[in-house]
Design a protein around this motif. Sequence first.
Motif, mmCIF file in Angstrom:
data_model
loop_
_atom_site.group_PDB
_atom_site.id
_atom_site.type_symbol
_atom_site.label_atom_id
_atom_site.label_comp_id
_atom_site.label_asym_id
_atom_site.label_seq_id
_atom_site.Cartn_x
_atom_site.Cartn_y
_atom_site.Cartn_z
ATOM 1 N N LEU A 70 0.830 -1.210 0.000
ATOM 2 C CA LEU A 70 0.000 0.000 0.000
ATOM 3 C C LEU A 70 0.866 1.263 0.000
ATOM 4 O O LEU A 70 0.532 2.257 -0.652
ATOM 5 C CB LEU A 70 -0.943 -0.005 1.205
ATOM 6 C CG LEU A 70 -2.168 -0.916 1.117
ATOM 7 C CD1 LEU A 70 -2.955 -0.871 2.416
ATOM 8 C CD2 LEU A 70 -3.060 -0.510 -0.053
ATOM 9 N N LEU A 71 1.968 1.234 0.731
ATOM 10 C CA LEU A 71 2.882 2.377 0.739
ATOM 11 C C LEU A 71 3.513 2.568 -0.635
ATOM 12 O O LEU A 71 3.634 3.707 -1.115
ATOM 13 C CB LEU A 71 3.976 2.167 1.790
ATOM 14 C CG LEU A 71 5.058 3.257 1.869
ATOM 15 C CD1 LEU A 71 4.446 4.595 2.244
ATOM 16 C CD2 LEU A 71 6.149 2.865 2.864
ATOM 17 N N PHE A 72 3.894 1.472 -1.281
ATOM 18 C CA PHE A 72 4.450 1.572 -2.629
ATOM 19 C C PHE A 72 3.426 2.170 -3.591
ATOM 20 O O PHE A 72 3.765 3.006 -4.440
ATOM 21 C CB PHE A 72 4.889 0.190 -3.134
ATOM 22 C CG PHE A 72 5.927 -0.477 -2.269
ATOM 23 C CD1 PHE A 72 6.805 0.268 -1.500
ATOM 24 C CD2 PHE A 72 6.030 -1.861 -2.232
ATOM 25 C CE1 PHE A 72 7.767 -0.341 -0.707
ATOM 26 C CE2 PHE A 72 6.985 -2.490 -1.457
ATOM 27 C CZ PHE A 72 7.850 -1.736 -0.681
ATOM 28 N N LEU A 73 2.173 1.739 -3.468
ATOM 29 C CA LEU A 73 1.107 2.284 -4.309
ATOM 30 C C LEU A 73 0.929 3.777 -4.076
ATOM 31 O O LEU A 73 0.788 4.561 -5.026
ATOM 32 C CB LEU A 73 -0.205 1.552 -4.030
ATOM 33 C CG LEU A 73 -0.400 0.189 -4.693
ATOM 34 C CD1 LEU A 73 -1.598 -0.522 -4.078
ATOM 35 C CD2 LEU A 73 -0.617 0.349 -6.194
ATOM 36 N N LEU A 74 0.934 4.184 -2.821
ATOM 37 C CA LEU A 74 0.766 5.599 -2.486
ATOM 38 C C LEU A 74 1.928 6.428 -3.045
ATOM 39 O O LEU A 74 1.710 7.501 -3.630
ATOM 40 C CB LEU A 74 0.675 5.768 -0.965
ATOM 41 C CG LEU A 74 0.562 7.207 -0.459
ATOM 42 C CD1 LEU A 74 -0.712 7.863 -0.976
ATOM 43 C CD2 LEU A 74 0.612 7.240 1.066
ATOM 44 N N ASN A 75 3.148 5.941 -2.863
ATOM 45 C CA ASN A 75 4.312 6.666 -3.377
ATOM 46 C C ASN A 75 4.245 6.814 -4.900
ATOM 47 O O ASN A 75 4.511 7.895 -5.442
ATOM 48 C CB ASN A 75 5.599 5.957 -2.983
ATOM 49 C CG ASN A 75 5.867 6.017 -1.490
ATOM 50 O OD1 ASN A 75 5.341 6.878 -0.786
ATOM 51 N ND2 ASN A 75 6.672 5.101 -0.990
ATOM 52 N N SER A 76 3.894 5.731 -5.585
ATOM 53 C CA SER A 76 3.789 5.798 -7.045
ATOM 54 C C SER A 76 2.686 6.756 -7.476
ATOM 55 O O SER A 76 2.856 7.503 -8.458
ATOM 56 C CB SER A 76 3.515 4.397 -7.619
ATOM 57 O OG SER A 76 4.654 3.574 -7.513
ATOM 58 N N SER A 222 15.547 4.990 0.266
ATOM 59 C CA SER A 222 14.837 4.884 1.532
ATOM 60 C C SER A 222 13.559 4.064 1.356
ATOM 61 O O SER A 222 12.809 4.277 0.397
ATOM 62 C CB SER A 222 14.473 6.276 2.056
ATOM 63 O OG SER A 222 13.611 6.187 3.175
ATOM 64 N N PRO A 223 13.276 3.108 2.272
ATOM 65 C CA PRO A 223 12.045 2.309 2.157
ATOM 66 C C PRO A 223 10.776 3.156 2.163
ATOM 67 O O PRO A 223 9.758 2.750 1.597
ATOM 68 C CB PRO A 223 12.110 1.389 3.383
ATOM 69 C CG PRO A 223 13.561 1.334 3.749
ATOM 70 C CD PRO A 223 14.122 2.676 3.399
#
Length: 279
Positions: A70-76, A222-223
Amino acid sequence: MNLFNVFFGGARLRLIAGALVVANGFFPAVWILLTSFKGEAELVQKPITYLPAAPTIANYVHAFTDQPLLLFLLNSAIVALCSTALAVLISAGAAYAIARLDLKFRGLILSAIIASSMFPLVTLLVPIFQIMRSLGLLNTYVALILPYTVLSLPVCTLVLVSFFQAIPRDLESAAMLDGCTRIGALCRIVFPLSAPGVFTAAILAFVNAWDEFLLALSLNSSPSFRTLPVGITLYQGEYAFPWPLIAAALVVAIVPVAALMALFQERVIGGLTSGGLKG
């Protein structure tokens, strides 16, 4: 020659060509989707099974729990939306100037825009990295938003130029006689009439930012700021490749772009074809 035309001419040839294009475009996506519902044992068994014998959503559950998907989706989403908005706004101004102003070196400017889009991204990686490091922007959203915006500007500008040229100047002149400034005429007259081109440019810029991997890997270690393409690579281990799990994460990554194309397909197709005819 007559025998060739009987078997491969006319409508039959178009049907075969269309089927090949559809198969080439959809088969990999369908294969990834089917793989995402398989277990690890079923994936490696022989003979190969195309349909999952016992479909499971466990891969999707693990995709969201093993890594912060979900964090990866938000960042993208943040990076892609911001860079798309900037690319469309800046390219609209550039395209309007090229289409409307009497520039002496208009052809040279267009050639330079086309040439700038031909540089491989790998040749730009080191300069971009050094610039971002000197500005202290590494491991931030801005580190990706700015390069993605710049990389999308050539294609967005070229798409919009063809549309702006097709709009009669009299419409803008009438608006400016009624009190509009040139910027007002651009926003109230040119932009609405060029909606297919604007949507096309926006979709192209969004997909470019959503799918990009090399800059995302190099500029944001950074993660907290990893985007989806980089995050998906974290599912594999040193000696293990959990393909069903990776396939589930890939399906999640494909869904937003597929949804955008499904919602705006008529505008995008109309924008590409109209731009090609008008340019």
